[in-house]
Design a protein around this motif. Structure first.
Motif, PDB file in Angstrom:
ATOM      1  N   THR A 170       0.512  -1.013  -0.192  1.00 15.12           N
ATOM      2  CA  THR A 170      -0.252   0.117   0.240  1.00 15.12           C
ATOM      3  C   THR A 170       0.623   1.687  -0.384  1.00 15.12           C
ATOM      4  N   VAL A 171       0.569   1.891  -1.127  1.00 21.88           N
ATOM      5  CA  VAL A 171       0.979   3.763  -1.073  1.00 21.88           C
ATOM      6  C   VAL A 171       0.386   4.512  -0.162  1.00 21.88           C
ATOM      7  N   LEU A 172       0.891   4.906   0.758  1.00 26.68           N
ATOM      8  CA  LEU A 172       0.157   6.145   1.249  1.00 26.68           C
ATOM      9  C   LEU A 172       0.403   7.363   1.049  1.00 26.68           C
ATOM     10  N   HIS A 173       0.024   8.221   0.650  1.00 23.22           N
ATOM     11  CA  HIS A 173       0.274   9.691   0.101  1.00 23.22           C
ATOM     12  C   HIS A 173      -0.119  10.745   1.614  1.00 23.22           C
ATOM     13  N   PHE A 174      -0.026  11.550   1.698  1.00 22.77           N
ATOM     14  CA  PHE A 174       0.362  12.525   2.606  1.00 22.77           C
ATOM     15  C   PHE A 174       0.416  13.817   2.148  1.00 22.77           C
ATOM     16  N   VAL A 175      -0.107  14.275   3.024  1.00 25.32           N
ATOM     17  CA  VAL A 175      -0.639  15.983   3.199  1.00 25.32           C
ATOM     18  C   VAL A 175       0.569  16.964   2.736  1.00 25.32           C
ATOM     19  N   ASN A 176       1.984  16.558   3.844  1.00 22.18           N
ATOM     20  CA  ASN A 176       3.421  17.650   3.184  1.00 22.18           C
ATOM     21  C   ASN A 176       4.681  16.931   3.752  1.00 22.18           C
ATOM     22  N   ARG A 177       4.109  16.141   3.324  1.00 20.63           N
ATOM     23  CA  ARG A 177       5.480  15.182   3.073  1.00 20.63           C
ATOM     24  C   ARG A 177       5.511  14.297   2.171  1.00 20.63           C
ATOM     25  N   PRO A 178       7.023  13.296   1.287  1.00 20.04           N
ATOM     26  CA  PRO A 178       6.684  11.930   0.544  1.00 20.04           C
ATOM     27  C   PRO A 178       5.961  10.499   1.048  1.00 20.04           C
ATOM     28  N   ARG A 179       5.521  10.035  -0.449  1.00 19.49           N
ATOM     29  CA  ARG A 179       4.959   9.012  -0.060  1.00 19.49           C
ATOM     30  C   ARG A 179       5.380   8.134   0.710  1.00 19.49           C
ATOM     31  N   LEU A 180       5.167   7.377   0.503  1.00 23.66           N
ATOM     32  CA  LEU A 180       5.449   5.420   1.593  1.00 23.66           C
ATOM     33  C   LEU A 180       5.080   3.995   1.523  1.00 23.66           C
ATOM     34  N   THR A 181       5.885   3.650   1.306  1.00 26.92           N
ATOM     35  CA  THR A 181       4.968   2.326   0.732  1.00 26.92           C
ATOM     36  C   THR A 181       4.683   1.600   1.786  1.00 26.92           C
ATOM     37  N   ALA A 182       3.963   0.871   2.709  1.00 26.58           N
ATOM     38  CA  ALA A 182       3.917  -0.675   3.994  1.00 26.58           C
ATOM     39  C   ALA A 182       3.642  -1.423   3.070  1.00 26.58           C
ATOM     40  N   SER A 183       4.593  -2.169   3.923  1.00 30.34           N
ATOM     41  CA  SER A 183       4.510  -3.861   3.453  1.00 30.34           C
ATOM     42  C   SER A 183       3.162  -4.632   3.798  1.00 30.34           C
ATOM     43  N   LYS A 184       1.983  -3.752   3.862  1.00 27.72           N
ATOM     44  CA  LYS A 184       0.743  -4.467   3.981  1.00 27.72           C
ATOM     45  C   LYS A 184      -0.456  -4.146   3.113  1.00 27.72           C
ATOM     46  N   THR A 185      -1.557  -5.118   3.045  1.00 27.74           N
ATOM     47  CA  THR A 185      -2.281  -4.547   2.020  1.00 27.74           C
ATOM     48  C   THR A 185      -3.691  -3.343   2.119  1.00 27.74           C
TER      49      THR A 185
END
Length: 247
Positions: A170-185
Motif C-alpha cells: 500500500t502506498v500512503l500519500h501524505f499532505v506534507n511529506r513524501p509518499r511511503l510504501t507499506a508492506s501491508k495490503t
C-alpha cells in the motif's frame, strides 16, 4: 506436546478454558495459571511455555500493559478476550491469534492446530510492543503505526491524504511529506482506520474525507483530492459515498 499457561484475572474464565483444553486438546499440557499481569510475567519466566493464553481486560496491569514487559522468548501468544472490535482488528493486523470469550471449542482446536504448524517466534515481545503502541497511540492521539524494514514509524492519521493499493503493498500519500510504501495490503490497513475519517471509494483507494476538494459526476464519478489527484469512485460505492458527504 505443547506446554501452555493461562493468564486471566477471572477465575471462571481460567476454569472454563482449562476444562476445554484438557477435554479437547490432547496435545496441550497446562503448566500453570496466573490471575494478573505481574504474576503472569513471572510464570512465563518460570515455565518457558509454548503457548500463552492471555486475557486483555485485567486490573492493575492489563494484557496490553503486560506486553511491554515481555522478554524475548519464543512462544505463541493467543489473546482470549471479549474486547472491542478495533482492538481485535489490531490484534489480527499484528499477526497474533485470538479467541473470543466464551471460547468456542472448535475455534480453540483450530487455533492449536495452526500453532502446531508454525514455529514459535522470538519476535513475540517486539510484535507485542508494536501492538500496544498502536492501540495506545490510536486511542489517545490519533496515530497509526506503519512497519518498515527500518522499524516502526508513527504517523498522524490527519496527515494521510489517501491510500493506494499496489498488489500486496500500500502506498500512503501524505499532505506534507513524501509518499511511503507499506508492506501491508490496503484491506489490512483499512481495518486500522477510523470510519468517520476514511472511506474506501474503490478497490484501489481509501481517501481521507477531510481532503476532498471536489466530486465530479459520472458513472461512478471521481473525487479530486486537495493535491489535485483525481481518483475514481466505484459504481457500487457511489451511493454510500454520496450519502456520506451529504449529496
Amino acid at each position: 506436546m505443547l506446554k501452555a499457561i493461562i493468564i486471566d484475572d477471572e477465575l471462571n474464565g481460567r476454569i472454563a478454558l482449562r476444562q476445554k483444553i484438557k477435554a479437547f486438546c490432547p496435545d496441550v499440557e497446562l503448566a500453570g495459571e496466573a490471575a494478573g499481569g505481574e504474576e503472569g510475567l513471572a510464570l512465563i519466566s518460570q515455565t518457558e511455555p509454548d503457548i500463552v493464553f492471555l486475557d486483555i481486560e485485567m486490573p492493575r496491569m492489563n494484557g496490553f500493559d503486560m506486553l511491554q514487559h515481555l522478554v524475548q522468548q519464543p512462544f505463541h501468544l493467543v489473546f482470549t478476550t471479549a474486547f472491542d472490535q478495533y482492538a481485535i482488528r489490531a490484534i489480527k493486523h499484528a499477526a497474533f491469534d485470538y479467541l473470543l470469550k466464551p471460547v468456542n471449542i472448535e475455534e480453540l482446536q483450530q487455533c492449536i492446530a495452526k500453532i502446531k504448524q508454525q514455529p514459535a517466534s522470538g519476535k513475540t515481545a517486539g510484535q507485542a510492543a508494536a501492538l500496544s503502541q498502536q492501540l495506545h497511540l490510536r486511542d489517545t492521539i490519533g496515530k497509526i503505526t506503519i512497519s518498515t524494514l527500518e522499524g516502526h514509524l508513527f504517523f498522524d492519521l490527519a496527515d494521510i491524504l489517501y491510500l493506494e493499493a499496489q498488489r500486496n503493498y500500500t502506498v500512503l500519500h501524505f499532505v506534507n511529506r513524501p509518499r511511503l510504501t507499506a508492506s501491508k495490503t490496503l484491506k489490512e490497513l483499512e481495518e486500522l482506520l477510523p470510519d468517520n475519517l476514511f472511506f474506501r471509494i474503490h478497490h484501489a483507494h481509501i481517501i481521507n474525507l477531510k481532503y476532498i476538494r471536489k466530486y465530479i459526476k459520472g458513472d461512478g464519478g471521481q473525487v479530486e483530492m486537495q493535491n489535485g489527484d483525481l481518483l475514481d469512485v466505484a459504481r457500487r460505492r457511489k451511493d454510500a459515498f454520496l450519502q456520506l458527504i451529504g449529496k
